[in-house]
Every structure is written in structure tokens, then in C-alpha cells.
Design an enzyme around this catalytic site. Sequence first.
Site, mmCIF file in Angstrom:
data_model
loop_
_atom_site.group_PDB
_atom_site.id
_atom_site.type_symbol
_atom_site.label_atom_id
_atom_site.label_comp_id
_atom_site.label_asym_id
_atom_site.label_seq_id
_atom_site.Cartn_x
_atom_site.Cartn_y
_atom_site.Cartn_z
ATOM 1 N N ILE A 1 -5.831 -9.456 2.762
ATOM 2 C CA ILE A 1 -5.516 -9.343 1.337
ATOM 3 C C ILE A 1 -4.954 -7.965 1.057
ATOM 4 C CG2 ILE A 1 -6.461 -9.422 -0.988
ATOM 5 C CD1 ILE A 1 -8.580 -11.332 0.040
ATOM 6 N N CYS A 2 -3.752 -7.966 0.448
ATOM 7 C CA CYS A 2 -3.079 -6.729 0.045
ATOM 8 C C CYS A 2 -2.862 -5.843 1.277
ATOM 9 C CB CYS A 2 -3.880 -6.035 -1.049
ATOM 10 S SG CYS A 2 -2.967 -4.734 -1.892
ATOM 11 N N GLN A 3 -3.327 -4.591 1.249
ATOM 12 C CA GLN A 3 -3.152 -3.728 2.434
ATOM 13 C C GLN A 3 -3.895 -4.307 3.633
ATOM 14 O OE1 GLN A 3 -5.359 -0.120 2.337
ATOM 15 N NE2 GLN A 3 -3.887 1.037 3.534
#
Lengths: 385, 376
Positions: free
Chosen positions: B168-170
Site C-alpha cells: 500500500i502506497c510506499q
Amino acid sequence: MAPDFEDHIQGVVRIWLDAQREIGEAWLRAFSPDWASSAGGGPGGARATTAADAAPAGEDAGMGNAAAGEGRRTTNEQPGPQPTATFAESYRAMLRMWEQLVTGLVPPGPWLEGFGHLYGDAFDNLAAPWFEALRPPDQHLSKTKGERSALSQFTDLYWDAYERTMGRLLESPDVGYRREFDERLLQSARAWIEFRSASFDYLVVLGRAWVKIVGEMMSELDSMGRQGKKVTSFVELLQLWTEVADRVLIEIFRREEYAKAQGRLLNASMAYRREERRTADAFLKMTHVPSQSDLDEVTREVHLLRREVRELRKSARESEAELRDLWKRSSPTKAQPPGRSRPARSRTKAPTSKPAAREKTSAVEGDGPKASAQSPKSHKSDGIE
Amino acid sequence: MADGVKAGKESGRSDSASEWALPIDIRPDQALRELVELNDKIVKGIEILGRIREEEITPGVTPRQEVWRRDNTVLYRFTPVVEEPSSIPVVIVYALVNRPYMIDLQEDRSLVKKLLDLGVDLYLIDWGYPRRSDRWLTLDDYVNGYIDECVDQVRSEAGVGQINLLGICQGGTLALCYSSLYPEKIRNLITMVTPVDFHAWDGLLNVWAQHVDPDLLVDALGNVPGEFLNFGFLMLKPFQLSLRKYVDLLGVLDDEAELLNFLRMEKWIFDSPDQAGEAYRQFAKDFYLNNKLINGEVEIGGKVVDLGKVRMPVLNLYAEHDHLVPPKSSIALKDHVGTDDYTVRSFPVGHIGMYVSGKVQRDLPPTIAGWLKDRR
């Protein structure tokens, strides 16, 4: 000899007092709103004419050019004694006073003639940039150009004056026992100046953004008015303001000018922070107190050692696995190889009871899934177990 | 001609005068009514706030157990709610910049709970709060260290050779790096609002990062403070996130449920861990500044990250109105992975909406669970 000497001293003191009074009056006139137009009284009563008219010729040209910029006006009104000439005359009077004092004390000689000019020229070089910067603001603002705002270029005048005079000297390498420490302080000062300059430039960019936001808000309200729409509550007005402001700001934030100004400010503040820490390290070193940098070095060593231990453990596990494989292949009839064996793990629901805590010294070990005691700062509880 | 122009002007003036009306029409009685309503809400809100305690907004509602820990990093397993969870567990790799309880914020806004309900066996890597002594942690420590050990732990516990990874995300970027370095351990890869192309200039963060010197930042601060990153995120929508949000709060002050929702979100927004210095340095330089990921130039622990080695099935999820990770940045993944089984799905929400929006809560978990089920 003695009466002549006393007369001489009295004369010198009188000249010095006159010179100080003239200088004081000249400064007061320079900073008063209508100083250039004040008539009568002391020198500098009438408005100045152009720079060419104001600049005296000859050996005083250096001082005169700089000083003549003071209070220069471009209007073609009555010519008269220049206020700025008073500065030059005042300082010349002071120099003459010093010259007379010296000649009264020491025998005159060919070396003395150049002595006054030497210091006069040196003083001209030091004072001229400051006189240039102290000209009335409108004369500077009308000449500013380029990407940076007129205001920030205007402040550069003072930076330039500083850098061309005292700054140049301060930038030179120091000498003596405190050499290294003084250089450290100089780096900090330099970083601080850059930070302030970057702050100012950033605020100018933001200021322009605010002006644009207000303009857009007015346009938006005007457009609503033309469409017959109305804002009927304070909340609606605030929502409109928020939408407009965010829209404008995001558009400005995308621009290279803003990104550069923001980046410059951030980098300058970090550079100053770094110099601040280095200076603090230098102070603490003198007092035999460990600094943050010292602790960082220790933690770095610990980190590298822990990494090495993990790699060694991993390598040992892999070797163990290989040995086990070899054993199995070489002795297929034997059930288990010597050494540790792991029980099969269940895939049903995970156990609800928390396993026993281990000692904290085993925190580096990767084997075994169960936790050591939580340190209060390392991990906050944010779930239900 | 001049008369005609003059007449036209006069006509235009009279027309615009009849159309144009003062746009601000806040009548005193209306303003007073608004003030009274606001005061009413404030009074009720104060009474409600007086009862609420920090424990009530502590997020992370789904039961879980700690199954592994090293340093600050903890691996949790969420308690399955079905008799037979899926045979291949899913390990969630969250970003370093925020706390992972965003995906388990509250009962009715929990991606974790919904996935568990759909029979997914779920693990989560929690990075914790880096201390000053963690300043030297690098991306090598995170990817080849913590993530690899967590994956091995799950494989061992589950008795499987491969697991599913959800980044998720980074965390998705880290998951991509891991999957390219250890493809043999990953069965399926899911990336959610994951930046891949860091030179997609739609994103303000990408633009701003070009003018920031990460070396100076890390040398000056050590760990990059969470507050610093928070400020940067707030600056992306300054008035909305710093002013309007709190004005809107006044409207829900008298609604306890909404107030609790707001406070939980507020806690998550400002509960930002510091970033380990060296990891931040490498991430900022290699990814943001030099965009090395899509160019195959990122090196982690001496190994080159080649997205072409990501040959397992990939599900790429992104938010259409994401201001943090612009869609272009996520969509770029398609051109760089080596898999033939690539699925992309978007949702009409923003970055945060991907975690908490009601619509996404309805559609996202079945999307993930269904996609995984088809690729057991």
C-alpha cells in the site's frame, strides 16, 4: 612649545567638533522626508539635480560619486548645495582634522602627504557601497528587473554592500589558535544569512500568491453577481474562499518559481541546522561532553554489527539447511539428522494466548517468532490482541 | 459610428447592471440563525467531547496476534473469522510514512475486516516508530531484511512456498522491489495507490522533491521527523486541510459517531513516525529525484531491482483523484512489469478515500478477494 601644542590641540578639537556636528546634521537631513527640499540653514537646502551635476570632480570623485547618490532626485529644480556633498565635506573635514593632529605631533615629510590620501581612498572604497545602498528606495526600485521581485533585489543592495566591504574581509581565512573554531562560526553565520535571504524570497513569493488569491476571489464574486447567484451564509463564503484559495495556491505551487523558492528555503534551513549542530559539537568537545554526533557514531557501529550478526545467522541457517539436505540424501533410511528439529506448525486459527516474553538481549535474533518485552518508545500499542 | 458605439456601450452597461447583483447576501436574521445553530452544536459538542477519551479513538479494531518481531518491526496475523481461510496468506506491506491502522480504522471502515470476512488469511508488517538509533536503517534493511524475514516467517507458519503480497502506497513500492528480488517467494502481487513513476508531474510532491536536497535534510536532522512530512502533506491542500476541515467539524460536533470518525482520522493523520535517515535518503534520491525504479537502476543491498522480473500476476489499484500519488504514477507500472497477467482497477476517490470511503469499502475487498481466488 607647550603653548603652541595646546593651541594646536584646541584647534584640532574644534575642527573635530565642527565635523561631528556637520555629520550629524547631514544624517538628520538625509532621513527626514523632505530633507532634499529643505531650504536655508545648513548645507543641502535645495533639491539635487542629476547625478552628473552632483558629482564633484577630481580626487573627491570617488567619495563624491557615492555620496552624491544620497538623496539624488531626478527633478530639474533649482540647483544648490548638495546634501550629499555635506557628507563628503564632513568626512573630508574629519580627515583633515586627523591630518592636522598628526602633523602637529610628528615632523612633516613627503610620506605624510600621501598618508591622508591613502586612508581617504581606502575609506572611499569602504563607505561608497553603503552610500549607494542608502539612496532613496524609489531610485533603486525603478532599476530592478528580472525574475526576482523588486523588493528582494532592493534588499540585496545591503547584502552587496556588506559583501563588498566587511564581508569580503570576514570571508578570508583566519589566523591563530582559534582559527578552526572561528571558521566554524563563520560557516554558521554564512548559513544564517543565506537562510534569512531564502526566507525573505519565499515570503515574497507567498505574498504574491495572496494578492492573486484576493484578486481571484473578487473575480469569482463578480462572476457570481453577473449570474445572479448569491452567498447567503458565512459558511458558504468560507467554502468559496477555501476553494478559490486552494485552487490558486495549487496552481502557484506547481510553478518552478515557487518550487525553487521553497526548495531554497528548505535547503538553507537545513544547512543552517547542520552548521548549528557542528558548532554545538565543537563547543561540547571543548567541555568534554558527548554530542548527538558522537551518539550517532555509536549507534551506527551498533547497527553495522547487528547487521553482520544477522547475516552470519542467516548464513549459518542456510548452511544448516544444506547439511540437513545432504544428510537426507546420503542416508535416506535414517529418520532424522542429528541437531535441532522443528515441530510442524498448525494452520488452524492462531493461538490467542501471548507467548512468554524473552530477554531483551535476544532482540537481535530472528529465529523464533515470539516477541521480547516491548520497549515503551519503540512501538505503541494500537491493536487488540 | 461613435454614436453607435456609445449606444452599444450604454446598452451593455444597462444590460449588465440589470444582470449583476451583489453576490454576498448574508442577511442579519439568517446570520443570527446560523450563529444560534452553531452555538447549539458547540454546546452539544462540548458535552460529547467531555466524554470521549483517547482510548475510544484508538484505531485497529480487528483482533490480531503478534507472530514475529525484530527491532521495531512487528509481524501481526489477524485472527481469521472463517473456518478455512485461504490457503495462501496475504502479507500487507504498508508505507513507512504513516501508521498502518488506517486500513483497520473502525468497524464500518476496515479493509482488514472485510478481507477477513471474505476468507483471506491476513498478515500485516508494522514498522513501528523509528528511534534515533534507527537512523542508519537503509532500504536494504527494510527490503532484504525485515520484509524478507517476515515473508519467510509466514511461509514457514503457513507451510507454503509462496505468499501473496499486498503493498500500500510506499509499501507497494517496497513490495515491488521485493517481488523483483525474490520472485520465487511471491505467488500474487497487489499494489494499491502505489507510486511507480516518480516523475509524473501531476503530483506536487514529485515537483517539490526536485528542489530539495535529501543529503542536507538527513545530515541535519538524522531521522526525518514525521511532523515535517505532515506539514508537507498539509501544504498540498493548505486551506482545505488546515482550515475548512475544522470548519466542517463544527457541523458534526453534535453527532457523536461522526465526531469519533473525525477524531480517528485526525489521530491517523498526525500520528506519523519519523523516517529512518538513510532509508529516506536513498528513497528520496533514487526514487523521487532520479526516478530510478522504472529505469531499472535501483540497487538495494547490491542487487538491482528489475521490474521486468515481476512475472507473477499483478493487480494494480489506484485512486482516480489521488493528489498524493497521481494516477499516472501508478498506471506506469503496466509498462515495466514482466507479467502477462496484469490487472488494473481504479476507484473514483482520493488517496485517503481508498482506505475509508464507503463506496470503496463495498467494492475493493471483493475485488481483491475475487482476484486472488482466481489465482490460487
